[in-house]
Write a protein that holds these residues in place. Sequence first.
Motif, short mmCIF file in Angstrom:
data_model
loop_
_atom_site.label_atom_id
_atom_site.label_comp_id
_atom_site.label_asym_id
_atom_site.label_seq_id
_atom_site.Cartn_x
_atom_site.Cartn_y
_atom_site.Cartn_z
N GLU A 74 93.73 -47.33 35.89
CA GLU A 74 93.42 -47.50 34.47
C GLU A 74 93.54 -48.95 34.00
O GLU A 74 92.75 -49.41 33.18
CB GLU A 74 94.35 -46.61 33.65
N TRP A 75 94.52 -49.68 34.51
CA TRP A 75 94.83 -51.01 33.98
C TRP A 75 94.23 -52.16 34.78
O TRP A 75 94.47 -53.33 34.47
CB TRP A 75 96.33 -51.18 33.87
N SER A 76 93.45 -51.88 35.83
CA SER A 76 92.83 -52.95 36.62
C SER A 76 91.69 -53.60 35.84
O SER A 76 90.80 -52.91 35.35
CB SER A 76 92.26 -52.40 37.93
N LEU A 77 91.74 -54.91 35.76
CA LEU A 77 90.70 -55.71 35.09
C LEU A 77 90.56 -57.04 35.81
O LEU A 77 91.56 -57.60 36.27
CB LEU A 77 91.08 -56.00 33.63
N PRO A 78 89.35 -57.60 35.89
CA PRO A 78 89.18 -58.89 36.56
C PRO A 78 90.04 -60.00 35.97
O PRO A 78 90.46 -60.91 36.67
CB PRO A 78 87.70 -59.20 36.38
N LEU A 79 90.32 -59.93 34.68
CA LEU A 79 91.12 -60.97 34.04
C LEU A 79 92.53 -60.49 33.71
O LEU A 79 93.13 -60.91 32.72
CB LEU A 79 90.41 -61.46 32.77
N GLY A 80 93.06 -59.61 34.55
CA GLY A 80 94.41 -59.11 34.33
C GLY A 80 95.42 -60.25 34.35
O GLY A 80 95.20 -61.29 34.95
N THR A 81 96.53 -60.03 33.69
CA THR A 81 97.55 -61.08 33.56
C THR A 81 98.58 -61.05 34.68
O THR A 81 99.40 -61.95 34.79
CB THR A 81 98.28 -60.93 32.21
N SER A 82 98.54 -60.01 35.49
CA SER A 82 99.46 -59.88 36.62
C SER A 82 98.67 -59.37 37.82
O SER A 82 97.59 -58.80 37.67
CB SER A 82 100.58 -58.89 36.29
N VAL A 83 99.24 -59.56 39.01
CA VAL A 83 98.61 -59.01 40.21
C VAL A 83 99.59 -58.07 40.88
O VAL A 83 100.80 -58.32 40.90
CB VAL A 83 98.13 -60.12 41.18
N VAL A 84 99.06 -56.95 41.37
CA VAL A 84 99.86 -55.93 42.04
C VAL A 84 99.38 -55.80 43.49
O VAL A 84 98.20 -55.55 43.74
CB VAL A 84 99.69 -54.55 41.35
N PHE A 85 100.30 -55.98 44.43
CA PHE A 85 100.02 -55.68 45.83
C PHE A 85 100.36 -54.20 45.99
O PHE A 85 101.51 -53.80 45.89
CB PHE A 85 100.88 -56.50 46.77
N TYR A 86 99.34 -53.36 46.22
CA TYR A 86 99.61 -51.92 46.28
C TYR A 86 99.51 -51.33 47.68
O TYR A 86 99.82 -50.16 47.87
CB TYR A 86 98.74 -51.15 45.28
#
Length: 153
Positions: A74-86
């Motif tokens: 739901e929260w993935s966006l190209p200009l997200g403010t954080s990065v998550v290694f999943y």
Amino acid sequence: MSSDGPMSGPRLQRIDAHDFTPIHDDPVRPELDMTFRLAEGREVYGLYDGTILLAVLCAAYVTQIPHTVAELREWSLPLGTSVVFYSVWSYCRGAGHTIVQFARTHMLQEHPNLEHLVTLSPKTTMAHDFHLKNGATLLSENAESDTYEYPRS
């Protein structure tokens, strides 16, 4: 990151749909297909030594730090403010550590304003030990996952 020369050592390379055959090897999140992994705001990287794939890392840029795969979606966006290694997995000893470090450096160079570099990790001793050994701190324990944060520097 290393250059692409023949004796240059490991290099980080973004993986696209054409290079995606090893995704079925993912021991962390095998249920996620390439459509999910390559959706807007998500990327997959390989650590290569020449043409040999040593490790894979899946990342998502997000607007909020997720605690579940549904929130990640739901929260993935190209200009997200954080990065998550999943998801991270390796084919040889030490390559998981190396790909995390290379990806961290790469993402901070490409996106210097990232607020957080975090994980969406399974609740296992192996994941816990891996992230702590690689310099992360436990940020939160969640029902479905644990979140570790890597330092920006």
